[in-house]
Design a protein around this motif. Structure first.
Motif, PDB file in Angstrom:
ATOM      1  N   ALA A 144       0.826  -1.213   0.000  1.00 59.04           N
ATOM      2  CA  ALA A 144       0.000   0.000   0.000  1.00 59.04           C
ATOM      3  C   ALA A 144       0.856   1.258   0.000  1.00 59.04           C
ATOM      4  CB  ALA A 144      -0.928   0.002   1.205  1.00 59.04           C
ATOM      5  N   GLY A 158      -8.669   1.824  -4.392  1.00 59.69           N
ATOM      6  CA  GLY A 158      -7.478   1.008  -4.202  1.00 59.69           C
ATOM      7  C   GLY A 158      -7.853  -0.451  -4.106  1.00 59.69           C
ATOM      8  N   LEU A 181      -3.721   2.971   4.708  1.00 60.33           N
ATOM      9  CA  LEU A 181      -4.750   3.084   3.674  1.00 60.33           C
ATOM     10  C   LEU A 181      -5.336   4.496   3.634  1.00 60.33           C
ATOM     11  CD1 LEU A 181      -6.669  -0.312   4.089  1.00 60.33           C
ATOM     12  CD2 LEU A 181      -4.641   0.196   2.714  1.00 60.33           C
ATOM     13  N   TYR A 186      -7.691   7.748  -0.896  1.00 57.03           N
ATOM     14  CA  TYR A 186      -8.629   7.170  -1.860  1.00 57.03           C
ATOM     15  C   TYR A 186     -10.041   7.211  -1.271  1.00 57.03           C
ATOM     16  CZ  TYR A 186      -4.526   5.107  -4.244  1.00 57.03           C
ATOM     17  OH  TYR A 186      -3.333   4.894  -4.901  1.00 57.03           O
ATOM     18  N   TRP A 189     -11.383   1.306  -0.597  1.00 57.34           N
ATOM     19  CA  TRP A 189     -10.371   0.253  -0.652  1.00 57.34           C
ATOM     20  C   TRP A 189     -11.061  -1.088  -0.828  1.00 57.34           C
ATOM     21  CZ3 TRP A 189      -5.252   0.292  -1.296  1.00 57.34           C
ATOM     22  CH2 TRP A 189      -4.571   1.489  -1.077  1.00 57.34           C
ATOM     23  N   LEU A 191     -10.525  -4.686  -0.724  1.00 58.37           N
ATOM     24  CA  LEU A 191      -9.536  -5.602  -0.171  1.00 58.37           C
ATOM     25  C   LEU A 191      -9.902  -7.064  -0.444  1.00 58.37           C
ATOM     26  CD1 LEU A 191      -8.825  -3.951   3.318  1.00 58.37           C
ATOM     27  CD2 LEU A 191      -7.787  -3.440   1.087  1.00 58.37           C
ATOM     28  N   VAL A 206     -13.332   0.964   3.664  1.00 61.10           N
ATOM     29  CA  VAL A 206     -12.370  -0.141   3.678  1.00 61.10           C
ATOM     30  C   VAL A 206     -13.182  -1.418   3.852  1.00 61.10           C
ATOM     31  CG1 VAL A 206     -10.371  -1.157   4.811  1.00 61.10           C
ATOM     32  CG2 VAL A 206     -10.580   1.344   4.669  1.00 61.10           C
TER      33      VAL A 206
END
Length: 417
Positions: A144, A158, A181, A186, A189, A191, A206
């Motif tokens: 990251a 991301g 992060l 951003y 995220w 993930l 996130v």
């Protein structure tokens, strides 16, 4: 605008824990990850999403043959005809170094690079996707930290395969913190790597979508991806998108009110009906844990075959071909063993004293291991597969096994004496 965020598909990874048992849904177990992925593609087409993201571990590792890749290309063809691109990031299981076979992918599939972070700028949508695929399976640096700055005026996403902080149950690949992060600035995220669904933060978002299909009893409950809705102001909504085709559950049955094995079995039957009500329409693989202090404890000991047959009969009666029993764990205890043992002065009491001291008696352990190993070596392979305790005997590791068996054995003898 809508997009789908998925991860950890592990395409063609087999479901484990049921194949050794009669009447297991072999075809469903073999094709579950494919069917779940096809359902994901169905949802993408039906909802006319702008794109799909896969945040690592599309594959479970190197293909056994080309059929896995051919299946994936076929599903991508469906997306291509619907005008939907897919952005693919490789994780630890399908890292560049792990994949020994490859196929040319359809034009709508874009793959994040593994040498450095890649950015796909979707100008017509006002979106920038940033991601870094795994080059090798064991990436231990903070990927990251090397992601690029956000592109001004667009939605920045991301894509990262990481254990993040605090996920001790998963290998610590591409480790990073929540502050790492947030520092990229951003909007979202996407993930992968952690198989449990979680929205960890909303500014920025996130999200772990979890894996697409539970593959064993440690991956219980609903599984799928997430549907993300966004506009020029940013991400507006993140909704869970369930696409799994079979679910795993662990069901605890309190047997404390049962006096006999028959009453325990009836309690299990009632629990099975509750499970069906909570997962309407889904096939379910179950591990059953029998717990509680119960007078039936001694009767249950040593009757695993009968108990399993009784539970399978209950599942057949209520399950409508939707229930499969992965394992039954007897974790009950006897409410009477202590006081009744103290009141006795016979061979049963002597046996209890002997077994209590056995784990610390090296000579006795060695003698027991020698005798038991002869029996275990004669056991058929399928029995050893069903009873992992036999491996402890073969390796001579009897201490914990004796501690586990002693209470049930003594209670069983007391019940029948």
């Amino acid at each position: 605008m809508k997009f789908i965020h998925a991860a950890d598909i592990h395409l063609d990874s087999p479901l484990s824990g049921l194949t050794a048992y009669p009447n297991a849904p072999v075809d469903l177990l073999r094709t579950a990850t494919r069917r779940a992925f096809s359902r994901l593609v169905d949802e993408a087409i039906e909802e006319a999403v702008s794109f799909v993201i896969i945040a690592g571990d599309l594959y479970d590792g190197a293909w056994k043959d080309f059929n896995t890749g051919i299946f994936f290309c076929g599903e991508m063809g469906r997306l291509h005809r619907a005008g939907i691109p897919l952005y693919l990031l490789h994780g630890n299981h399908d890292a560049e170094s792990e994949m020994t076979k490859k196929l040319l992918l359809p034009d709508n599939v874009q793959v994040f690079g593994s040498r450095q972070a890649t950015t796909f700028h979707l100008e017509d949508l006002g979106v920038a996707l940033h991601g870094h695929s795994f080059r090798t399976a064991s990436i231990t640096e903070n990927l990251a930290a090397g992601y690029p700055d956000p592109i001004a005026g667009v939605l920045n996403i991301g894509v990262l395969h990481t254990a993040l902080e605090g996920n001790a149950a998963h290998a610590n690949y591409a480790p990073c913190s929540m502050s790492d992060l947030a520092a990229r600035d951003y909007d979202y995220w996407a993930l992968g790597h952690v198989h449990e669904y979680a929205i960890l933060r909303e500014n920025p978002w996130v999200v772990f979508p979890g894996n697409l299909q539970g593959r064993h009893v440690r991956e219980c409950g609903p599984r799928g991806a997430v549907m993300v809705t966004a506009d020029e102001g940013g991400v507006r909504r993140v909704e869970r998108l369930l696409v799994d085709v079979l679910r795993w559950e662990v069901v605890e049955v309190d047997a404390s009110m049962a006096r006999t094995m028959d009453e325990v079995v009836r309690a299990v039957g009632e629990a099975l009906e509750d499970v069906l009500d909570n997962h309407e329409g889904y096939p379910i693989a179950l591990r059953i844990r029998l717990t509680g202090q119960t007078p039936a404890h001694g009767e249950l000991f040593g009757r695993e075959t009968q108990l399993r047959a009784e539970v399978l009969a209950q599942a057949a009666a209520v399950g409508e071909d939707r229930l499969w029993i992965e394992k039954i764990r007897v974790e009950t205890t006897s409410p009477f063993a202590g006081e009744r043992l103290r009141a006795r002065a016979d061979a049963v009491a002597d046996l209890a004293v002997l077994l209590d001291s056995a784990p610390n008696d090296s000579e006795l352990l060695e003698a027991m291991a020698k005798e038991l190993r002869i029996l275990v070596d004669r056991a058929p392979p399928e029995l050893r597969q069903l009873m992992p305790e036999l491996d402890s005997i073969r390796s001579g590791e009897l201490e914990n096994l004796i501690r586990e068996v002693t209470p049930g054995l003594v209670a069983h003898i007391m019940t029948n004496s």
